[in-house]
Design a protein around this motif. Structure first.
Motif, PDB file in Angstrom:
ATOM      1  N   GLY A 215      -7.112  -3.473  -0.489  1.00 61.76           N
ATOM      2  CA  GLY A 215      -5.841  -4.064  -1.157  1.00 61.76           C
ATOM      3  C   GLY A 215      -5.316  -2.633  -1.797  1.00 61.76           C
ATOM      4  N   HIS A 216      -6.049  -1.874  -2.202  1.00 65.42           N
ATOM      5  CA  HIS A 216      -5.601  -0.751  -2.620  1.00 65.42           C
ATOM      6  C   HIS A 216      -5.224   0.549  -2.002  1.00 65.42           C
ATOM      7  CE1 HIS A 216      -5.796  -2.920  -6.479  1.00 65.42           C
ATOM      8  NE2 HIS A 216      -6.948  -3.334  -5.975  1.00 65.42           N
ATOM      9  N   LEU A 217      -5.115   0.421  -0.678  1.00 65.40           N
ATOM     10  CA  LEU A 217      -4.700   1.460   0.080  1.00 65.40           C
ATOM     11  C   LEU A 217      -3.173   1.616  -0.018  1.00 65.40           C
ATOM     12  CD1 LEU A 217      -6.137   0.881   3.910  1.00 65.40           C
ATOM     13  CD2 LEU A 217      -6.721   2.684   2.198  1.00 65.40           C
TER      14      LEU A 217
ATOM     15  N   ARG B  65       3.920  -0.249  -9.177  1.00 67.92           N
ATOM     16  CA  ARG B  65       2.778   0.115  -9.952  1.00 67.92           C
ATOM     17  C   ARG B  65       1.970  -0.944  -9.687  1.00 67.92           C
ATOM     18  NH1 ARG B  65       0.779   4.610 -11.695  1.00 67.92           N
ATOM     19  NH2 ARG B  65       2.934   5.469 -12.620  1.00 67.92           N
ATOM     20  N   CYS B  66       0.608  -0.513  -9.409  1.00 60.28           N
ATOM     21  CA  CYS B  66      -0.374  -1.632  -9.203  1.00 60.28           C
ATOM     22  C   CYS B  66      -1.443  -1.738 -10.254  1.00 60.28           C
ATOM     23  CB  CYS B  66      -1.317  -1.119  -7.948  1.00 60.28           C
ATOM     24  SG  CYS B  66      -2.600  -2.132  -7.399  1.00 60.28           S
ATOM     25  N   THR B  67      -2.152  -2.852 -10.437  1.00 57.87           N
ATOM     26  CA  THR B  67      -2.986  -3.121 -11.505  1.00 57.87           C
ATOM     27  C   THR B  67      -4.180  -2.053 -11.471  1.00 57.87           C
ATOM     28  OG1 THR B  67      -4.388  -4.507 -10.018  1.00 57.87           O
ATOM     29  CG2 THR B  67      -3.042  -5.671 -11.820  1.00 57.87           C
ATOM     30  N   CYS B  68      -4.348  -1.407 -10.520  1.00 55.17           N
ATOM     31  CA  CYS B  68      -5.289  -0.157 -10.405  1.00 55.17           C
ATOM     32  C   CYS B  68      -4.995   0.928 -10.935  1.00 55.17           C
ATOM     33  CB  CYS B  68      -6.007  -0.163  -8.970  1.00 55.17           C
ATOM     34  SG  CYS B  68      -4.771   1.013  -7.944  1.00 55.17           S
ATOM     35  N   GLY B  69      -3.643   1.139 -11.382  1.00 52.83           N
ATOM     36  CA  GLY B  69      -3.188   2.242 -11.819  1.00 52.83           C
ATOM     37  C   GLY B  69      -2.358   3.077 -10.788  1.00 52.83           C
TER      38      GLY B  69
ATOM     39  N   GLY C  70       2.302   1.496  -5.177  1.00 55.49           N
ATOM     40  CA  GLY C  70       2.513   1.463  -3.661  1.00 55.49           C
ATOM     41  C   GLY C  70       1.399   0.725  -2.913  1.00 55.49           C
ATOM     42  N   CYS C  71       0.099   0.201  -3.705  1.00 54.70           N
ATOM     43  CA  CYS C  71      -1.044  -0.289  -2.934  1.00 54.70           C
ATOM     44  C   CYS C  71      -0.635  -1.793  -2.197  1.00 54.70           C
ATOM     45  CB  CYS C  71      -1.965  -0.945  -3.914  1.00 54.70           C
ATOM     46  SG  CYS C  71      -2.695   0.633  -4.819  1.00 54.70           S
ATOM     47  N   LEU C  72      -1.435  -1.894  -0.878  1.00 55.47           N
ATOM     48  CA  LEU C  72      -1.025  -3.168  -0.012  1.00 55.47           C
ATOM     49  C   LEU C  72      -0.757  -4.328  -1.115  1.00 55.47           C
ATOM     50  CD1 LEU C  72      -0.967  -4.451   2.585  1.00 55.47           C
ATOM     51  CD2 LEU C  72      -3.473  -4.523   2.530  1.00 55.47           C
TER      52      LEU C  72
HETATM   53 ZN   LIG Z   1      -4.020  -0.776  -6.435  1.00 50.29          ZN
END
Ligand SMILES: [Zn+2]
Length: 397
Positions: A252-254, A262-266, A269-271
């Motif tokens: 999910g974070h590729l 912006r994704c929750t992981c920081g 453009g994450c999947l």
């Molecule tokens: Zn992510």
């Protein structure tokens, strides 16, 4: 070594071999269904005498019975009489911890949820300790409600929303819940008196799909669960894939979109920023889609009604998803990718579209080898995954 030590050593080796044979027979009955002793012996490379002994013990313990389906009068003890697993001889409890929901199931030896329950919690305000209390109380209540004999409960499996430590006792990070280092096993064991094992939720679903999904030639198997986020887990050479210290497979974070959201992981453009249920729900705000059903169903309905914007949204969704999946295919070479979560009821035509899009993005020799299918575990995938982890630890392992 002293003579006494030698004797003790021999006794424990004999016990180990006995345990191994018992495990092999139980797994063969689980995977292949009812079978005659003579067939089991041939399949497992054991002698007829050993097989007679192992099966007699399993029958005495209640884990196996004489006769298979269609045999009205089993000829007891004959080598040609089929032997079956007795799936309700013991139970495990499976718990799926999702974003805001807990699913519970008392499952049989084939991972099937026999009694189920669910509880909701508030992601923004409930602490991990409160959620642990909720889990413990609900397990105790579920067992009491159905009068489950606790001596026949082998243990509890927890499917946690993120990586776990090597010993399968703590969830080290649940990024969509904001939790770190939650000691599931210690807490639940203390409150229920039952042995408890915890694993990453989607790796657990992958294990359940590989064991109980009835797929042929499906190894490696990659399970991709798409709901609030995108999780992935794999079974490779018959074993759950646990790379590194936490067994992390964060598909999910590729990154699939350059300079994306912006994704929750920081990262950006994450999947999961462009292929998740909340994302689809948000996109629906731009079109006149019918209300009601889950976002993916509403999107597909709008496409079916000829809405051009809906068709674009679906194209983008499939495109992003297959870009992510293609990376997984090129790295892990799965023969089967199973989609769960918001895809658990998606129509076959959508899977055709996904498969067509995926093959254009993977390395040539892999194209003919990989296929994407809907999960066969249905809405209970998480509970069945948790149950599979417990069964592997406390019964078949
Ligand atoms: Zn992510």
């Amino acid at each position: 070594m002293t003579p006494e030590g030698d004797v003790t050593h021999k006794r424990s080796s004999i016990r180990d071999v006995g345990r191994l044979h018992r495990r092999l027979v139980l797994r063969a009955l689980r995977d292949g269904g009812p079978k005659a002793r003579i067939e089991l012996a041939r399949e497992l490379g054991l002698s007829a005498t050993t097989m007679t002994r192992v099966v007699a013990q399993l029958i005495e313990d209640g884990f196996a019975t004489e006769g298979g389906p269609g045999e009205s009068e089993p000829r007891v003890g004959r080598p040609s009489t089929a032997v079956s697993l007795a799936p309700e001889a013991s139970w495990v409890v499976g718990v799926q911890v999702g974003a805001g929901t807990l699913q519970f199931g008392v499952c049989d030896l084939l991972g099937r949820p026999v009694w189920t329950a669910s509880e909701d919690f508030d992601v923004s305000s409930d602490t991990p300790t409160h959620v642990l209390d909720l889990i413990e109380t609900r397990i105790n209540r579920l067992l009491a409600e159905h009068d489950v004999d606790r001596r026949r409960v082998l243990g509890i499996g927890v499917a946690a929303p993120g990586p776990v430590d090597v010993a399968n006792r703590r969830n080290v990070l649940a990024i969509n819940l904001g939790w770190r280092d939650v000691p599931f096993s210690d807490h639940i064991e203390a409150a229920t008196g039952q042995s408890t094992v915890v694993d990453h939720n989607v790796r657990a679903m992958a294990a359940a799909e590989a064991t109980f999904g009835g797929h042929a030639d499906a190894d490696p198997l990659l399970y991709v669960y798409i709901n609030t986020g995108v999780g992935a887990g794999a079974v490779i050479a018959g074993e759950p894939f646990r790379p590194g210290p936490y067994g992390v497979t964060e598909l999910g974070h590729l990154q699939v979109v350059e300079k994306g959201r912006r994704c929750t992981c920081g990262a950006t453009g994450c999947l999961e920023t462009v292929a998740s249920e909340p994302y689809v729900a948000q996109q629906l705000e731009n079109i006149a889609s019918p209300p009601g059903d889950r976002p993916l169903t509403r999107l597909l309905d709008a496409v079916g009604q000829g809405d051009a914007r809906a068709a674009e949204i679906l194209d983008d969704l499939v495109g992003h998803l297959t870009t992510g999946l293609a990376s997984a295919v090129n790295l892990l070479n799965p023969r089967l990718i199973v989609l769960g979560g918001m895809f658990e009821e998606a129509p076959a035509a959508l899977f055709d579209t996904i498969n067509e899009s995926l093959v254009t993005k993977v390395f040539p020799v892999l194209r003919a080898e990989v296929r994407v299918e809907r999960t066969r575990l249905g809405a209970h995938a998480g509970v069945m995954g948790a149950a599979t982890v417990a069964l592997d630890r406390y019964f078949y392992g």
